[in-house]
Structures are given as C-alpha cells and as structure tokens.
Design a protein around this motif. Sequence first.
Motif: not given
Lengths: 119, 727
Positions: B432-434, B436-438
């Motif tokens: 799963i993307r947090e 703050g995913y970048g």
Amino acid sequence: MKSIERADDFAARRKHLQSLTDAELQQRFWQLTEQIIAPLIAEARTHTTPAIERSVLLRMGFSSVEAKQLVSAMQQRRLLGHGAGRLVLELARRKSVPVREAGAGLLDGLYWEELVNVK
Amino acid sequence: MKLDPDKKLDIQEVLNDLEHYQPRRKGWHWRVKLEDQHIGPFIYKDTSASLRQSIPLQAAEYFQHIDPQCDFVITTEIASGRFEDDLRRMRMAAWHGADHIMVIRTTGQSHIDGLIEGTPEGIGGIPISRKQIRATRKALDAIEDEVGRPINFHSYVSGVAGPEMAVLFAEEGVNGAHQDPQYNVLYRGINMHRSFVDAAESKKILANAGILQLDGAHNANATAKQAWKVTPELFVQHAINTAYSRAAGMPSELIALSTVPPTAPPAPKLRLDLPYAIALRELFTGYKIRAQQNTRYMQSDTREVSVTHVLDTLISRLTSADIQSTITPDEGRNIPWHYNNIAGVNTARQTLMGLDGLAELIELKHDGPLRDTVRELKERAVLFLEEILAQGGYYAAVAAGQFVDQGYYPERIGDGIVRDPNGGDGAATVIIREAGYGAPVCSHFGNNIYQPKTCAVYGGCTLCDPAKIQYIDELDANDNVNKRLQGPLAEQAAGLMRPEVEKFGDGIVCVTLFVPGQAPLAELAALEMARQMGLQNPQVINRRIMHPAEGSVFEVKGKLDIAINAATLVQEAGITPLTHEEIETWVRPRDIQVIAATVGEDEHSVGLHEILDIKHGGIERYGFQCHNLGTSVAVERILDTAQQYNAAVILISTIVTHADIHKQHMRHLHELAMQRGLRDRVILVAGGAQVTDQLARQCGMDAGFGRGTTGHAVANFLVRKLREKKT
C-alpha cells in the motif's frame, strides 16, 4: 479446484437482453466492463510493487543492477510504501548531492538510518 | 550505419559503440493508404507507398516487376534464441514486406524479477535485455533505410518485471508491446494483484512513449481445444484490458486488439469465424485491430497451414485490420525457420494484393444468419460480464474458474483455469502507498506527492534526458554474443558456407521423399535414405499418406555437416541471369535469325523443341526468328541455311547414339564454319543429354547445354554473347 458445469441456458438467460437495441446492448457491454475494472484500477492507484519501484529508479538514472539492490534493501526495511524514488530524492536533497550519489551511498550501506527521517 | 544490398549485415558494426547509440525516433508507425495508386500496369485501391528495395512475388515478373505494398502493417514473429541471427532474419523479412518485427522472449523470462542484461542465449526466443534491444533497434534503423520504410520493433511487457520492461522499451525506441495483465494471471500463474497493479504503471509508460499496445486475448483460442466456443469470452478479455488501459491513461489509438479467426478447415471456417470478427469490430469501434493467423489447428503440413492463413487474411480484408500478423507455416513442427518467416509474410502479402479493392466488389449481408450470430455473440459476452460481477468481481471470477472454460458461454464444461487471488508468482508483493508516497519521474501512474515534471529538480529522468540511461554491456563472460560469434565469423572470413535454417551455419536441411510403400515401413525407409544421403540425426517433420498401399511423402530434416568454400566455386554463379523482360526488350527489335537442327542420324528432336517453341517457354517467346530444319540434318545444310538467312545463331541438338559421334558433329560444324568464313559472325551452340558446356567449348562451340536446360538459359547466354559481339 474444478469450475462449474452447466448446460447452455442462453435462451433463458438472455431474456432481459432480447429487447435491447444493438446500441443499448453495446452500452451495457461497456458499462459492465467499467464496473469490473473500477476496483482493479483503484488498487493500482493506491498500491505499488517492487517492479514499479525498480522502474522508478531506472528512470532516475540507476542501472537495473543498482535498482534491484536498492529496492530489495528498502523492501527488507519495509520502506517501499514511501516510494523508492522519493526516498532517494529526499536523501539527495538533505545531503545536497546528486541522486546517483545518494543511491550509491545507500548501496554502500550508508544513510539507511536517515531514510527513516526522510519519510 | 549504412547497409549495402550486396553485403551481409556486419554484426560487429552493429555491436560497435552501442553504449552511445540512441534511437532516432520513438512511437509506432502506420502505413499510409494511398487511394487509386498507379503501380505498373494497374491501379490499386488498398495500397501504401512502395519500398525502395524489395523482393517482389515471383509472378511479378509478368507485371513489370512491381511490388505493391498493402495498407496493413505486416508482422513477423522472430524467435531463434540468438539476436545476432534474428537480425539477419529481420532484414530478409523487411525485404519481403514485413514492417512489424515481433521478437519473442526466451522461455521463463516472465518469472525473472528484474531486467536481464547482456546477450545470453535464449530458448524459443531471446532474453530481452537493453543491449539486445539496442543492437536490434540499431540494425532495424539501418534496415529501414535500406528498404525505405519505417519498421516497428515489438516485444513483451508481461511477467513480474513489466514496469521495468516498459521503461526499457520507452528509452530504447521499441515501437510496440504486448501488455495484458490477464495473460500473466491465466497463462503465467503470476499473482493477479501484482499483475494488475504493475500493468497500470506499464501502460502509462507505454502510452507516453507512443508505443502501440497489443492485448493477449488471442491466447484463449490458442489454448482451448474447441477454440470457436470461447469467442464470447474473448470479447470480455479484450474489454477488460481495453477499459483498464484507458483508465491508466492510454489513448484509444494506441490500443490494438489481438484477434485470431478461431477455426481452420475442414471446419466451415468463414461461417464460424466471420460473425465473430464482425461482432468484435462493432463492439470495439475506435480501437486498432491486430489480426493474427490461426495457430490452434496447425499441423505439420506447411501447405495446409498456408491455406488456413490465406482464409484468415481474407477475413481481415472482408472486415478490417490495421495489422496483419503472420505465423510461420512451420510453427506446428519446429521452432520457426527463417525462410518460413518469409513464407508467412508472403502468404499475407500475396493474399492482400490479390484481394485489393474487394470492398468495391462485395458487401456482407445485413440480415440473415450472419447478423443473427453477431447479435448472439454479443449477448453471450454481456451475460459473461454479468456473471463476473455476480461472482464478486474479476478476481473472484478467476478464482471460480470463469475463464478459458471450453463451453460456449453460458455453457460450462468445468475445465476453466482456476487461480488463487492470493497465490501465484509474486504473491504478497503488492504494497500500500503511504500518504507521503512519491515517485519523482515521468509517466508514473497513481497517487504521488510530486507534480508532473518533478524530475527537473534533479536534471530530468531518463525519459527526458536519455544521457542518464545506465548502459550495461555484458554480465556473463561466457554466455554472450562475442563468444558465440567467434566460430561463425571465422568461417565467414574463410569463405565457408553451410546450409542453415535457424542459426548461423546450423547445417540443417530438409529433404522431401516420396516412398512407394506402406506408411510405417516407408517412413523407416525415408529415414534410412536420408542417412545414406549423409544427413545426421534425420527426423521426419511432416508425413502425408498418399494412399495406404501406394505410398507416402515425407519431409525429413537432418544435419548436413559440410562447409563449402566459396573460393572453389566457379564464379559463373555470380552472374545474375537476365530477366525475361530484359531479354525480350533487347531481342525483339533486332530481328535475330536462329537456325536450329538435330544433327546426324538422330530422330529425337524433343529437346530442341523445348528450347525453341514458344509453347514450351522456348526462345521464340523473346522474338528470336527460329528456323528449325528438323532431324538428321547435315552440317553443310545448316550452314547453307545460315548463310541464306544471315543467321546470328546456330543451335544444334546432338543426342548420342554411339561412340563420340556428338563430338564429331560439333567439331565438324565449327571447322566448316571456319572454312566458309562464317565463324566470327555466327554463334554456335550445341545441346543434348551428353553435352556439357566444357565439352562443347573443347569441340569449338561457343557454349553447350546439357539435360534440363531451359529456353531462358539459352536466351540468357545468347543475349550476353550478342551484346559482347556488338561492343
């Protein structure tokens, strides 16, 4: 596991489609398809994978060998959810070094403690 | 890099300085249809620009050597396992009209979690790596200059390294790619979550690079035993990948549906395949069609396969296609041989030229069984979609075995492919993307804290600045192209030539043998005959019974382990024969008189007729004025007549009856012509079963022709000789 067996009950099943015009049938075909793919694309929007993260590092100028090592190390440390590219870029910014240099540091085993702060 | 049609592709030049090679264009290239194009004696309706250099169909000899190019892109699939051999095959295919080169990947690459580097050898295809792609693109750039048409290079973005492969393709100027997560799920046993999450990223990258995407639905009818029954599902598979691609940001013009007419004769092919083809094109208006040829029912007979492929191509022309893919006719019996790639391409181009302008002649019926079946297929597909949703969505449906069941949906046989949504290769790798995913790169799909073009902050990603690409040459010191080339290049330098079908100098040949006996025994005999011909490891690759007792025909492959040194060959082979047209253009206006006769006590004049008569393809067809004096003609009379007509050529036929009488006749003709002062003015040619060119020249003739000579060969010699005399 074995899937189901069923005789061809098309004549009975199609009753609700019979009265649709060709255009309406076509519209229904695409509406149903959109419904099927909606949860799939939503998952893609909100999730990532090691392959995606390696592809990000490739685009940032790392070789396939470097990208594989970096992503694997980030995965072990449960950091991938932040994005491998973000981790490297933010580290580079903090250190005021080019992104390749930040990545090279990580490959040498440096800065890993700092990545926790980066995120 | 510039290619010379008289020279082989220099693989060393291809490999030279690859580190700095960059593709000169990106994105897919379509042929442009030209209306009412005048080519040779005809006006074409469905053609595109002709090539600068090509090898026309054989019959073109009668139509001013034209080589019209259809408006469909033509595909050939290449899978030798060594990219350096693939490049030569690509060049040959391009000269026959292919402009979409699909490179098959080595077995198992789908399961490699990451990119392969260098040039290791593959099985059934090549390991796709940056070096192999770059070298191929470089060679194709040179080949497209040679033939004068852009060539699309294509491979696969499937497996567990899809997004990286997509980046690689975008960076290296690959023009087309297969991308369909359903293929991973159903046929490669790769985890479904992983496949779909990866696919969205891959599709975004492909879309931004202008790469044409092909889907994988056709694999269902390559898998099902009763391929025509999975047609409702095929619409569903096409739709899922199409809608998913659109959602990932791919425009409709980059989405191509890979579709195959599902049956082959003796099935009533058109009646089964045509409604399906029409329903597909109606449901998917606005998308591209990649029409593939049938592989499901291919057996070993290449002629039978080719007929099926002609009918497949007819369906493309009757409906529509943007790409006509071709299948090598030998795919049912071995890994495709290079000349069969060309055979497949030629099947498509010959058929499409023959069908030019078909739409002006016929129209498909708008009512009756055709329309009824089209409607029924669409309804069955809609019911299939309804059931997927009823089952709880795509993943649940796959888990229940909804796909690739061989029943005619909604019929179910119970043999569908069942996959566990939480199992398979790459299971539990979706993260799963947090918040703050970048991902600070271009062509990224999904949630991302960075704005587009963020890569500018570090000087641009590789898609913006190709100089950033990290090139790896080789990782394996033993398994690489340089090692593999040592042997072939040494033989090439020594002027040695071996027969081949797949890889450089592999020695494989195929012989056709009819054996007049009952099948099992005849087959053993065929193998023994091949052995005695010197073939190693002979194998029967095609057998067809002509009659249970009268005999069978066999195609036997084996290795012929010989190398011929070019230096030992008589250089006559280097002279390109004049074409029929060239000969006639030279001969007809010149009124050239030819005196022909069978000499001595010989009543056999069949051979001479074959050389002279227009009916037999003899030299009369070119405009030679032939005077056949008949049989048992005295040499003196031949010369009298030659003087009377002021003949430029004397042809004598000498079929031997005893001793060396044929030699005496030739010598006598030569000497008598000398005595009469005619020898410089007249060309003397002798023919016959015992005559050879060398023997005839020893006896004073200008040339001699033996058994099996054609009028074309004689005319070819005469024109060259007459031209020489004029200068």
